[in-house]
Design an enzyme around this catalytic site. Structure first.
Site, PDB file in Angstrom:
ATOM      1  N   CYS A 147     -29.109  19.375 -21.268  1.00 26.29           N
ATOM      2  CA  CYS A 147     -27.831  19.179 -21.941  1.00 26.29           C
ATOM      3  C   CYS A 147     -27.266  20.502 -22.480  1.00 26.29           C
ATOM      4  O   CYS A 147     -26.759  21.312 -21.722  1.00 26.29           O
ATOM      5  CB  CYS A 147     -27.985  18.118 -23.033  1.00 26.29           C
ATOM      6  SG  CYS A 147     -26.421  17.413 -23.614  1.00 26.29           S
ATOM      7  N   HIS A 177     -31.085  14.052 -20.358  1.00 24.35           N
ATOM      8  CA  HIS A 177     -32.234  14.312 -21.229  1.00 24.35           C
ATOM      9  C   HIS A 177     -33.503  13.647 -20.699  1.00 24.35           C
ATOM     10  O   HIS A 177     -33.907  12.586 -21.197  1.00 24.35           O
ATOM     11  CB  HIS A 177     -31.962  13.799 -22.644  1.00 24.35           C
ATOM     12  CG  HIS A 177     -31.012  14.617 -23.440  1.00 24.35           C
ATOM     13  ND1 HIS A 177     -31.399  15.733 -24.156  1.00 24.35           N
ATOM     14  CD2 HIS A 177     -29.678  14.482 -23.649  1.00 24.35           C
ATOM     15  CE1 HIS A 177     -30.352  16.249 -24.782  1.00 24.35           C
ATOM     16  NE2 HIS A 177     -29.294  15.513 -24.489  1.00 24.35           N
ATOM     17  N   GLU A 200     -36.377  14.382 -21.349  1.00 23.25           N
ATOM     18  CA  GLU A 200     -37.384  14.423 -22.415  1.00 23.25           C
ATOM     19  C   GLU A 200     -37.267  13.263 -23.401  1.00 23.25           C
ATOM     20  O   GLU A 200     -38.202  13.001 -24.169  1.00 23.25           O
ATOM     21  CB  GLU A 200     -37.295  15.746 -23.177  1.00 23.25           C
ATOM     22  CG  GLU A 200     -36.164  15.883 -24.175  1.00 23.25           C
ATOM     23  CD  GLU A 200     -34.809  16.261 -23.580  1.00 23.25           C
ATOM     24  OE1 GLU A 200     -33.899  16.606 -24.353  1.00 23.25           O
ATOM     25  OE2 GLU A 200     -34.680  16.200 -22.331  1.00 23.25           O
TER      26      GLU A 200
END
Length: 287
Positions: free
Chosen positions: A105, A199, A201
């Site tokens: 991002c 994202h 993660e």
């Protein structure tokens, strides 16, 4: 020898602490936990370039890491405030170090601007919850960043800004209807960055916490009609985080294993470590 990671947090101190109070970890700590789940013996240092006077690695310090990862951020890079300019300067130094780098991002946006690209608000509006129907570009076919991803996939996402003018050294690897730069490789000054606008993660639990703090945005921008609708959506994400086998909720929200399975959701990070970090550790004589 254990891998040495540097996780560069894009947020200011106040935003970091607000995330920790809501989720229990700062975004950089959460990202480090994902890296250590993938590479259990990895050592992770954190850096906070948004902070004035932050103790940041110099050139030799950056070169000493096997991998540098950039997190998301609440900032808008076109504001060019000192806390943002420090991050752009650091990214230029990361390129010059030649150390493999990856970002999610904001991380992709900083990497693009540091390479003379541009980032602006997305004219299509905000992408919230999940980036849908992500597909490889022709250049992305066969690129190792996207190994294991199907022809179309979804991923956790929340952003308003996007790379509107990719740098000349940028290869776009994946796109969707909301943002034409969803995954990219950027090579500048001897350094190569891999990044995504989404994202990988984020767990569904962390995404739920983030969205719970943005109820007003969800309502004002038409994603939810009422605060109750927003709360119900957040509750479903929390339930799916705790029990990914809830097929009723997965069906309701159009989610499959690319999001629900932690190994598949973090695919790009795993590919970066497998295809960039570990091989280059050996090439650089650090194995």
């Amino acid at each position: 020898m254990a891998l040495r990671f540097l996780v560069v947090e894009g947020n200011t101190q106040g935003a970091r602490q607000a995330h920790r109070e809501a989720y229990g970890l700062m975004p950089s700590e959460s990202y480090a936990a994902v890296l250590q789940e993938i590479a259990p013996d990895a050592l992770c240092d954190l850096a906070f370039p948004a902070d004035e006077g932050a103790n940041l690695p110099d050139a030799s310090g950056l070169e000493s890491y096997d991998d540098i990862v950039l997190t998301g951020s609440h900032l808008n890079i076109y504001d060019r405030t000192p806390d943002i300019l420090r991050q752009i300067d650091l990214m230029r130094a990361i390129y010059a170090s030649g150390t493999p780098s990856f970002g999610s991002c904001w991380g992709l946006q900083v990497a693009a601007v540091a390479a003379e690209g541009d980032v602006r608000p997305n004219p299509s509006g905000r992408e919230v919850g999940f980036a849908r129907r992500l597909t490889r570009t022709q250049a992305g076919e066969g690129h190792p960043l996207l190994d294991g991803r199907p022809a179309a996939y979804d991923a956790p996402a929340i952003h308003l800004d996007m790379v509107t003018a990719p740098p000349t050294s940028c290869t776009i690897l994946a796109s969707n209807a909301v943002s034409f730069v969803q995954a990219a490789e950027i090579t500048v000054n001897g350094g190569t960055f891999w990044g995504v606008q989404y994202h990988p993660e984020f767990s569904l639990g962390e995404l739920a916490v983030i969205l719970a703090r943005r109820t007003k945005i969800l309502i004002d921008e038409g994603f939810c009609r009422t605060a109750e609708d927003a709360s119900a959506y957040v509750a479903d994400l929390k339930t799916l985080h705790a029990d990914p086998a809830r097929q009723d909720l997965a069906w309701r929200h159009g989610l499959d294993a690319e999001v629900l399975d932690p190994e598949r959701r973090t695919r790009e990070i795993r590919n970066f470590i497998a295809h960039r970090v570990q091989p280059e550790k050996s090439i650089r004589g650090r194995a």
